[in-house]
Design a protein around this motif. Structure first.
Motif, PDB file in Angstrom:
ATOM      1  N   PHE A 159      57.437-115.972 -21.578  1.00 13.96           N
ATOM      2  CA  PHE A 159      56.020-116.198 -21.304  1.00 13.96           C
ATOM      3  C   PHE A 159      55.777-117.700 -21.255  1.00 13.96           C
ATOM      4  O   PHE A 159      56.005-118.397 -22.234  1.00 13.96           O
ATOM      5  N   ASP A 160      55.321-118.184 -20.085  1.00 21.01           N
ATOM      6  CA  ASP A 160      55.133-119.618 -19.931  1.00 21.01           C
ATOM      7  C   ASP A 160      53.901-119.875 -19.075  1.00 21.01           C
ATOM      8  O   ASP A 160      53.820-119.428 -17.934  1.00 21.01           O
ATOM      9  N   LYS A 161      52.930-120.595 -19.643  1.00 21.51           N
ATOM     10  CA  LYS A 161      51.728-120.995 -18.928  1.00 21.51           C
ATOM     11  C   LYS A 161      51.021-119.808 -18.278  1.00 21.51           C
ATOM     12  O   LYS A 161      50.629-119.843 -17.112  1.00 21.51           O
ATOM     13  N   GLY A 162      50.874-118.768 -19.049  1.00 20.89           N
ATOM     14  CA  GLY A 162      50.141-117.614 -18.564  1.00 20.89           C
ATOM     15  C   GLY A 162      50.929-116.683 -17.676  1.00 20.89           C
ATOM     16  O   GLY A 162      50.378-115.744 -17.115  1.00 20.89           O
TER      17      GLY A 162
ATOM     18  N   HIS B 102      49.575-113.412 -15.856  1.00 18.02           N
ATOM     19  CA  HIS B 102      50.410-112.963 -14.744  1.00 18.02           C
ATOM     20  C   HIS B 102      51.683-112.326 -15.298  1.00 18.02           C
ATOM     21  O   HIS B 102      52.276-112.836 -16.245  1.00 18.02           O
ATOM     22  N   ILE B 103      52.082-111.216 -14.689  1.00 19.24           N
ATOM     23  CA  ILE B 103      53.387-110.630 -14.972  1.00 19.24           C
ATOM     24  C   ILE B 103      54.162-110.605 -13.654  1.00 19.24           C
ATOM     25  O   ILE B 103      53.681-110.067 -12.653  1.00 19.24           O
ATOM     26  N   GLU B 104      55.347-111.203 -13.654  1.00 19.17           N
ATOM     27  CA  GLU B 104      56.167-111.276 -12.447  1.00 19.17           C
ATOM     28  C   GLU B 104      57.431-110.451 -12.611  1.00 19.17           C
ATOM     29  O   GLU B 104      58.024-110.405 -13.695  1.00 19.17           O
ATOM     30  N   ASP B 105      57.822-109.802 -11.534  1.00 24.16           N
ATOM     31  CA  ASP B 105      59.093-109.090 -11.530  1.00 24.16           C
ATOM     32  C   ASP B 105      59.704-109.220 -10.141  1.00 24.16           C
ATOM     33  O   ASP B 105      58.982-109.268  -9.135  1.00 24.16           O
TER      34      ASP B 105
ATOM     35  N   LYS C 210      51.827-113.203 -25.384  1.00 21.21           N
ATOM     36  CA  LYS C 210      50.413-113.341 -25.053  1.00 21.21           C
ATOM     37  C   LYS C 210      49.998-112.493 -23.850  1.00 21.21           C
ATOM     38  O   LYS C 210      48.976-112.772 -23.231  1.00 21.21           O
ATOM     39  N   LYS C 211      50.759-111.469 -23.541  1.00 20.37           N
ATOM     40  CA  LYS C 211      50.384-110.653 -22.382  1.00 20.37           C
ATOM     41  C   LYS C 211      49.232-109.699 -22.676  1.00 20.37           C
ATOM     42  O   LYS C 211      48.649-109.122 -21.757  1.00 20.37           O
TER      43      LYS C 211
END
Length: 741
Positions: A642-645, A507-510, A303-304
């Motif tokens: 992908f979890d909760k946006g 949100h995308i986290e790295d 869903k990104k």
């Protein structure tokens, strides 16, 4: 005349054959010869009606028995045709119809004898007789029905004056008699019963086909990635109403079918292809797909991608001799294209990748590296800009470090080697770059201006900055994280619709990780075969660095380095890192250290110099080399959960790393030492792995010369003075004796 008697007896059967395509049902072997009606039973003063049931079919109307002018007991299994216009014209009066039935008029009526004029308000015959339209044109409702009420007895011509867009040719005009004789269940006409309320089921010659919608997601632009088919995305399918234009209010109607009652279609696997919708039975006309969202059951769907709920993907279906032609209608929208009968819709997504510079070569970017407390650590963030960036309301980066303090002197580049500096502003005018604080460190936030990023749509920009590793940094496999979060609008909406801070953002986290290590010393005194832990022994830890011509506050001069026993003073200098004293059983730990390898030689970078020892033991005669070389993974597989946006790319915790050479082929720093497992704390059964070099240093007892300025020196000096005085006294005594002599 036999033909006239047949028409008179079973006009409903004629209607079924020539108009409704519903054959009369007759039992095998029964006599179906029509019986002449009794016109005396026609009530010429009674009013009747004609109800037209319009369906879009290609073939016979199925699902009901023959109607003979009556309403079917079961509705046909076909699509109802809405907004089809019909006009009726009375071509025989009641008197003329009765005369015809009685055989007084031998002229057989045919629908082909009548031709509608241009305005469709009248029809003309071949002998130039004119018949006016009975009232106005009427259109079918959602059920495909239209009724003409309060009709006088007579013969009526029914003309389809507004054909549905779904058909290639309007139905041929047909005649309906009001009334008509009723036919019984045995297929025979009842000469005593007449139907005044007539139901007819005309059909068009229709053409339907199948179209496909292919939904794909693309990160950045075409030059960077291959599109991915996206399942679980919902679209609404609508058809343009007859006589409306695309921009008209209330111009569209939902396209439903017996298998879809709400017009919402969800992408799935069709013919082995992901992200596909298949719609059968579409008639010629103008249509549009509109993106709705993700299906409630779309678990595990990526869903990104940014949904464009403000856009419509319009197309036109036209009938051709070979089938149908599908044409794109909105050339200004480059997010969809049509090839054949497949409509491909593309959604876009950004990406973010956080990396740290490899300390040993100073240039390679990777997911993990080792550094010492106080080091300035270079980081690089790669941000891939979605193609539709200018349509977004929110696009920002938040950097959150652990045991690190970020430097907000940030640079932007257009290439990966970070040489092409972007000098123009990419951030909002007010508070575009701000500092942030958290419990473990200082970070920053970059609030981009989407309009300023349009120049880089579909491309990747690079952000560089430095962070300082703080005292007390974690020396276990948990490491010291520096996490970046890319927050962006996940839907494009019409007009000035405001975003919801939670529901409308992705949100995308790295995460990039810095490891730091420690040296554990155990100091032991040895007297013969006896070993005793020694507290109170002081060491200085020196770091071996490239030779410096100018000595600083903590960098030894070449002479001082040689005096302490360092041999290679031409190539290296030695910088004091820390001082510590053993305690608790001869224990001493120097923490917050990087590995010993250097970029040029790979030689040891740490040396231990004993500056004070226990009484009765000799000081070490030379520095002790400490080779710290803990193994760790410099990269690991993307998690992409992908979890909760929130899309987490590289997830890291204490279990991600082991400080051991992995068996999965992961790239490592080629370290030679494994970590050490220890208890996490008192009364805790938890075990954690530290990056530790453990070394035991032994001192031996032995004879020690007195040091300069000690008590022994004073004692010998005093004896010497006394001897000198005694010698002087002897000389004076001997001189006196000689003088007397």
């Amino acid at each position: 005349m036999k033909l006239k008697r047949f028409l008179t007896g079973v006009l409903s059967a004629v209607m079924a054959l020539s108009v409704c395509a519903l054959p009369a049902a007759a039992a095998g072997g029964e006599d179906t010869t029509p019986t002449a009606p009794s016109t005396s039973t026609i009530d010429t003063g009674k009013k009747g009606s004609i109800t037209i049931h319009k369906y879009l079919v290609d073939g016979e109307v199925n699902g009901g028995s023959s109607n003979y002018g009556e309403k079917l007991t079961k509705e046909p299994e076909a699509e109802a045709a809405k907004d089809v216009g019909f006009s009726i014209y009375q071509v025989m009066t009641a008197k003329e119809l009765v005369a015809y039935y009685n055989g007084k008029d031998n002229t057989e009526p045919k629908a082909s004898d009548y031709t509608p004029v241009a305005d469709k308000k009248s029809v003309k015959t071949t002998d130039n007789k004119t018949y006016q339209r009975h009232g106005d044109e009427k259109k079918t409702n959602e059920k495909g029905e239209v009724t003409f009420n309060e009709l006088e007895v007579g013969l009526y011509l029914v003309v389809e004056t507004t054909k549905p867009a779904a058909v290639t040719k309007a139905v041929d005009p047909f005649l309906v008699s009001v009334p008509m004789t009723k036919v019984g269940a045995n297929g025979k006409a009842d000469p005593t019963q007449w139907l005044y309320d007539i139901h007819v089921y005309p059909k068009n010659s229709t053409q339907t086909g199948t179209i496909y919608l292919k939904k794909q997601g693309l990160v950045g632009g075409d030059a960077y990635n291959t599109p991915t088919g996206l399942n679980g995305v919902q679209f609404r399918l609508e058809r343009l109403k007859e006589g409306k234009t695309v921009g008209d209010t209330d111009a569209w109607e939902i396209v439903t079918s017996k298998n879809n009652n709400n017009g919402i279609y969800t992408t799935s696997i069709v013919n082995g292809d992901n992200g596909t919708i298949k719609v059968d039975g579409l008639h010629p006309g103008t249509y549009r797909f509109t993106e709705v969202g993700y299906a409630d059951s779309a678990a595990g769907v990526d869903k990104k991608y940014i949904l464009d709920t403000a856009a419509s993907y319009t197309f036109k279906i036209e009938a051709t001799p070979d089938g149908q032609k599908v044409t794109k209608l909105d050339d200004s929208n480059s997010d969809y294209e049509i090839k054949g009968t497949t409509i491909t819709v593309t959604n876009y997504a950004p990406d973010v990748d956080k990396q740290v510079v490899n300390r040993t070569d100073g240039k390679t970017y990777q997911e993990a590296a080792d550094y010492a407390v106080g080091d300035k650590i270079p980081y690089r963030i790669a941000v891939t800009i979605p193609t539709n960036i200018a349509k977004l309301k929110t696009f920002c980066l938040t950097d959150t470090p652990e045991n690190l303090d970020d430097d907000t002197r940030i640079q932007f580049y257009s290439n990966s080697d970070c040489k092409a500096l972007i000098t123009k502003s990419l951030v909002k005018e007010t508070a575009g770059i701000t500092s942030t604080n958290n419990a473990k460190g200082k970070g920053f936030k970059i609030d981009f201006d989407p309009a300023k990023l349009e120049e880089y749509a579909g491309k990747t920009i690079y952000i560089t900055y430095e962070a300082t590793l703080k005292k007390g940094a974690d020396t276990t496999t948990a490491g010291n994280h520096n996490k970046v979060d890319l927050t962006y609008s996940n839907k494009i909406k019409s007009g000035n619709v405001l975003e919801d801070e939670t529901a409308d953002h992705n949100h995308i986290e790295d995460t990039a990780v810095v490891y730091t290590f420690q040296i554990d010393i155990t100091k032991v005194g040895k007297d013969g075969n006896k070993e005793t832990p020694l507290d109170g022994v002081t060491f200085k830890l020196y770091e071996q660095i490239a030779h410096q011509t100018e000595t600083g506050e903590k960098v030894l001069s070449d002479d001082d380095a040689k005096a302490l026993g360092f041999k290679d003073t031409n190539k290296f200098s030695y910088k004091e890192v820390a001082t510590g004293t053993t305690e608790g059983g001869g224990k001493l730990t120097f923490t917050g250290l990087s590995n010993s390898k250097t970029a040029t030689t790979g030689a040891s970078r740490y040396w231990l110099v004993e500056t004070q020892t226990k009484e009765g033991y000799n000081l070490l005669g030379a520095p002790v080399e400490a080779k710290l070389d803990i193994v760790y993974k410099t990269t690991w597989k993307e998690k992409n959960t992908f979890d909760k946006g929130v899309l987490v790319k590289h997830s890291h915790d204490a279990n991600t790393e082991t400080f051991k050479t992995p068996n999965d082929g992961s790239q490592t720093n080629n370290g030679t030492q494994e970590g050490t497992e220890q208890s996490a704390g008192l009364d805790r059964g938890e075990k954690v792995t530290y990056g530790i070099l453990s070394t035991e240093i032994i001192n031996k007892k032995g004879f020690q010369l007195p040091v300069t300025g000690g008590f022994g020196t004073l004692l010998f000096s005093g004896i010497g003075v006394l001897l000198v005085l005694a010698g002087v006294a002897v000389l004076f005594s001997m001189k006196k004796k000689n003088d007397r002599a």
